[in-house]
Scaffold this motif. Sequence first.
Motif, PDB file in Angstrom:
ATOM      1  N   PHE A 170      -2.594  -8.468  -5.880  1.00  0.00           N
ATOM      2  CA  PHE A 170      -1.221  -8.036  -6.103  1.00  0.00           C
ATOM      3  C   PHE A 170      -0.756  -8.535  -7.464  1.00  0.00           C
ATOM      4  CE2 PHE A 170      -1.390 -11.884  -3.614  1.00  0.00           C
ATOM      5  CZ  PHE A 170      -0.559 -12.755  -4.297  1.00  0.00           C
ATOM      6  N   ASP A 171       0.255  -7.886  -7.980  1.00  0.00           N
ATOM      7  CA  ASP A 171       0.740  -8.178  -9.323  1.00  0.00           C
ATOM      8  C   ASP A 171       1.546  -9.480  -9.324  1.00  0.00           C
ATOM      9  OD1 ASP A 171       1.548  -8.148 -11.904  1.00  0.00           O
ATOM     10  OD2 ASP A 171       2.875  -6.409 -11.723  1.00  0.00           O
ATOM     11  N   ALA A 172       1.014 -10.463 -10.005  1.00  0.00           N
ATOM     12  CA  ALA A 172       1.708 -11.746 -10.050  1.00  0.00           C
ATOM     13  C   ALA A 172       3.060 -11.596 -10.749  1.00  0.00           C
ATOM     14  CB  ALA A 172       0.848 -12.787 -10.770  1.00  0.00           C
ATOM     15  N   ASP A 173       3.188 -10.538 -11.529  1.00  0.00           N
ATOM     16  CA  ASP A 173       4.464 -10.311 -12.222  1.00  0.00           C
ATOM     17  C   ASP A 173       5.389  -9.387 -11.423  1.00  0.00           C
ATOM     18  OD1 ASP A 173       3.333 -11.788 -14.325  1.00  0.00           O
ATOM     19  OD2 ASP A 173       2.393  -9.975 -15.126  1.00  0.00           O
ATOM     20  N   GLY A 174       4.931  -8.986 -10.276  1.00  0.00           N
ATOM     21  CA  GLY A 174       5.796  -8.239  -9.360  1.00  0.00           C
ATOM     22  C   GLY A 174       6.273  -6.883  -9.837  1.00  0.00           C
ATOM     23  N   LYS A 175       5.441  -6.180 -10.591  1.00  0.00           N
ATOM     24  CA  LYS A 175       5.900  -4.884 -11.084  1.00  0.00           C
ATOM     25  C   LYS A 175       5.102  -3.706 -10.570  1.00  0.00           C
ATOM     26  CE  LYS A 175       8.012  -6.610 -15.265  1.00  0.00           C
ATOM     27  NZ  LYS A 175       7.900  -6.802 -16.714  1.00  0.00           N
ATOM     28  N   LEU A 176       3.863  -3.947 -10.191  1.00  0.00           N
ATOM     29  CA  LEU A 176       2.993  -2.829  -9.846  1.00  0.00           C
ATOM     30  C   LEU A 176       2.761  -2.731  -8.342  1.00  0.00           C
ATOM     31  CD1 LEU A 176       0.337  -3.305 -12.677  1.00  0.00           C
ATOM     32  CD2 LEU A 176       2.161  -1.612 -12.562  1.00  0.00           C
ATOM     33  N   PRO A 177       2.587  -1.524  -7.850  1.00  0.00           N
ATOM     34  CA  PRO A 177       2.286  -1.362  -6.426  1.00  0.00           C
ATOM     35  C   PRO A 177       0.877  -1.877  -6.123  1.00  0.00           C
ATOM     36  CG  PRO A 177       2.113   0.738  -7.571  1.00  0.00           C
ATOM     37  CD  PRO A 177       2.652  -0.240  -8.574  1.00  0.00           C
ATOM     38  N   SER A 178       0.685  -2.335  -4.912  1.00  0.00           N
ATOM     39  CA  SER A 178      -0.626  -2.870  -4.577  1.00  0.00           C
ATOM     40  C   SER A 178      -0.989  -2.564  -3.135  1.00  0.00           C
ATOM     41  CB  SER A 178      -0.665  -4.378  -4.816  1.00  0.00           C
ATOM     42  OG  SER A 178       0.351  -5.011  -4.066  1.00  0.00           O
ATOM     43  N   ILE A 179      -2.267  -2.696  -2.887  1.00  0.00           N
ATOM     44  CA  ILE A 179      -2.807  -2.429  -1.558  1.00  0.00           C
ATOM     45  C   ILE A 179      -3.664  -3.620  -1.168  1.00  0.00           C
ATOM     46  CG2 ILE A 179      -4.356  -0.966  -0.247  1.00  0.00           C
ATOM     47  CD1 ILE A 179      -3.492   1.309  -2.163  1.00  0.00           C
ATOM     48  N   VAL A 180      -3.262  -4.301  -0.118  1.00  0.00           N
ATOM     49  CA  VAL A 180      -3.985  -5.513   0.279  1.00  0.00           C
ATOM     50  C   VAL A 180      -4.269  -5.479   1.780  1.00  0.00           C
ATOM     51  CG1 VAL A 180      -3.030  -6.940  -1.572  1.00  0.00           C
ATOM     52  CG2 VAL A 180      -1.827  -6.749   0.607  1.00  0.00           C
ATOM     53  N   PRO A 181      -5.257  -6.253   2.194  1.00  0.00           N
ATOM     54  CA  PRO A 181      -5.539  -6.310   3.625  1.00  0.00           C
ATOM     55  C   PRO A 181      -4.438  -7.055   4.357  1.00  0.00           C
ATOM     56  CG  PRO A 181      -7.019  -7.761   2.399  1.00  0.00           C
ATOM     57  CD  PRO A 181      -6.203  -7.023   1.391  1.00  0.00           C
ATOM     58  N   ASN A 182      -4.189  -6.657   5.562  1.00  0.00           N
ATOM     59  CA  ASN A 182      -3.207  -7.365   6.379  1.00  0.00           C
ATOM     60  C   ASN A 182      -3.906  -8.553   7.026  1.00  0.00           C
ATOM     61  OD1 ASN A 182      -1.237  -8.254   8.088  1.00  0.00           O
ATOM     62  ND2 ASN A 182      -0.585  -6.204   8.698  1.00  0.00           N
TER      63      ASN A 182
END
Lengths: 356, 356
Positions: A170-182
């Motif tokens: 995930f974007d550490a700068d909080g700007k980009l969409p991301s897809i991560v496992p739950n």
Amino acid sequence: MANNGPITKAAAVRDRGVTMNDVANYAGVSRTTVSFVLNNRSTANISEETRKRIIEAVQELGYRPNAGARALASQRSDWYGLVTEIVTAPFAVNVIKGAQDQAWLDRRFLLIAPSDQADAVGPNQGMEDAAIEKLLEQRVEGLLYAATFHRGVHVPQSAHEVPTVLINCFDADGKLPSIVPNERAGGRVAVERLLLAGHRRIGVINLDPNIPAAVGRLDGARDALAGAGLELDPELVVSGFATADGGYEAACEILDRYPEGQRPTALFCLNDRMAMGAYDAIKERGLTIPGDIAVIGFDNQELIAAYLRPKLTTVALPFEKMGALGVQTLAALTAGQPITADQQLVDCPLLERSSV
Amino acid sequence: MANNGPITKAAAVRDRGVTMNDVANYAGVSRTTVSFVLNNRSTANISEETRKRIIEAVQELGYRPNAGARALASQRSDWYGLVTEIVTAPFAVNVIKGAQDQAWLDRRFLLIAPSDQADAVGPNQGMEDAAIEKLLEQRVEGLLYAATFHRGVHVPQSAHEVPTVLINCFDADGKLPSIVPNERAGGRVAVERLLLAGHRRIGVINLDPNIPAAVGRLDGARDALAGAGLELDPELVVSGFATADGGYEAACEILDRYPEGQRPTALFCLNDRMAMGAYDAIKERGLTIPGDIAVIGFDNQELIAAYLRPKLTTVALPFEKMGALGVQTLAALTAGQPITADQQLVDCPLLERSSV
DNA sequence: GCGCGTTACTAAAGCGTGTCAACAACTTTT
DNA sequence: AAAAGTTGTTGACACGCTTTAGTAACGCGC
């Protein structure tokens, strides 16, 4: 220069290769008409007869559209770029597969660029930037940025020039969409499976407690226990290196600490490599799996989980699905959907094998 | 329309993105000059001052060449296509890595297309043809065709339109160059290692005896034994399914067949998965590795070999190297070297771990 | 017989780059 | 001083395609 109807094949084709012009000449129409037919332009009216003649010409001459020229003229490339550390994580190839397959379905191409020496602390920006730069030179319409393990990343600035989706990070700068496992739901599912099998005293072989995977999976374990009115005994959580040896040592510690009656009857190993080590520790002590000790893993590293004896029940990281979802998300963004920093969580399915 | 020297950044750049024209305007030169500078045309004389001004303009404007347009104009794409069944063989990703890295070094791009349902008997020509067709539409200059296990293949006709190199397989029609592992040398190296450790009675856990891998590796084993004045005892060769279970069963058969003194002291397993099963059979009988029985594998499937306990000594399939060599071979062919059906053999290096 | 809408098609202007022939302004040779 | 290079630069065409703005031909109603 009026076209006097169809000409011969030999006359139509020059040296270099068959172009749309050749098709047009052969069919006795203009290049524009050929383009309309090949692109199914509904706004243009093409008679059935002409269309048929063009299709025949295409097949007769073996015409193959030039994707680069098309991209140049239409200003759309149908290409996505995928930046990943393909080297270090043999199993992250599933991200590629998922993305590749989805891209194929969407009739798009995936250009893959390596970003090898990237790591959590300080990415080798040189290589990574160069990779992204190269992809942008190809005029990719969007970027996928995949990490080998779930973590926060800083994405190079140039990635912001086109829609970008992060996969397994995930974007550490909080700007980009991301897809991560739950991770959390996965941890819950694992422990719920153990509870279902009747286990009440469950040991946890933990990863580095600070990484997102460990935090989430442990939270999930607590959720499951809470659902059964139990609490996670901190004493039963042992951390170790994320390797088979680390798992072996952690398992030894848990198994040797208690007399037989109080010993945990199940181990939740936070990854499959550690489960592999735990198997050895259990077998060494003359105990059976799952008879004496049940084991459940996480990650579903096929080559381990499917070939351990007994085969390892584990929770799968949905790499392939994340890859596919990445492409779908990118498709939505390039189609004009506004870009937000949404994090999409993908379920981690339980794979039942024989160790529980 | 004379250029009156440099203009402002804002004035140079239009809406769409920075083009070479913008750079030319900004630097106050013609586009041709910019092209010459960027391509390092040695035939053109460009003054140092002009060159510097252009480089500055490029950086100032953030100009990024359009690879597609360049390909169109120059009639060279710098792209290679790689067709592979990426899905089914998680470890064949190493071919991709090797090829990708080499391509990166050569400043070329690798377009990867899936050919999923292909198999030895009858490839799913539909998908495979479509994949190759798509790559040719991108005007790749050459094709790599990689299989997941060493075998003969029939390559679709369209692949013959550009230079094509086969990796980990060979052309059943005997027309295309290929790169395959030197199975025989690998088999020799494995058995030589066992001989070196003093073993004289060596059991072999064999694959399907008809596939190239089995034939080659067994021949190699015979070579090594012959070098020590020994022969391969056919009784000691047991075939099984290429899985952990298959290896387990085959190992049981060999181990249980002889009294302690006549039992082989070493097992050559023709792949790592079978070695994994053999481990279990050995441990079950209270024997130690490598003390009582030495084990050597083949393939070097990292996730197995590096995490078995003790770690498995094995012979590596040089996927990465084959991928890299494939790109190099392709580079030679696209540079004009004549195409022959040569088969390049790549050494399979011995990886010493702890099971011998 | 004219305007008007349809149908079936085309001419031409790009898209961003590579590349060759040409040229102006010098310098050197004859 | 004319001819013959040399240096530094440019104009224009080509690459294969998309796309906009047409146009020619035809039928229709009045």
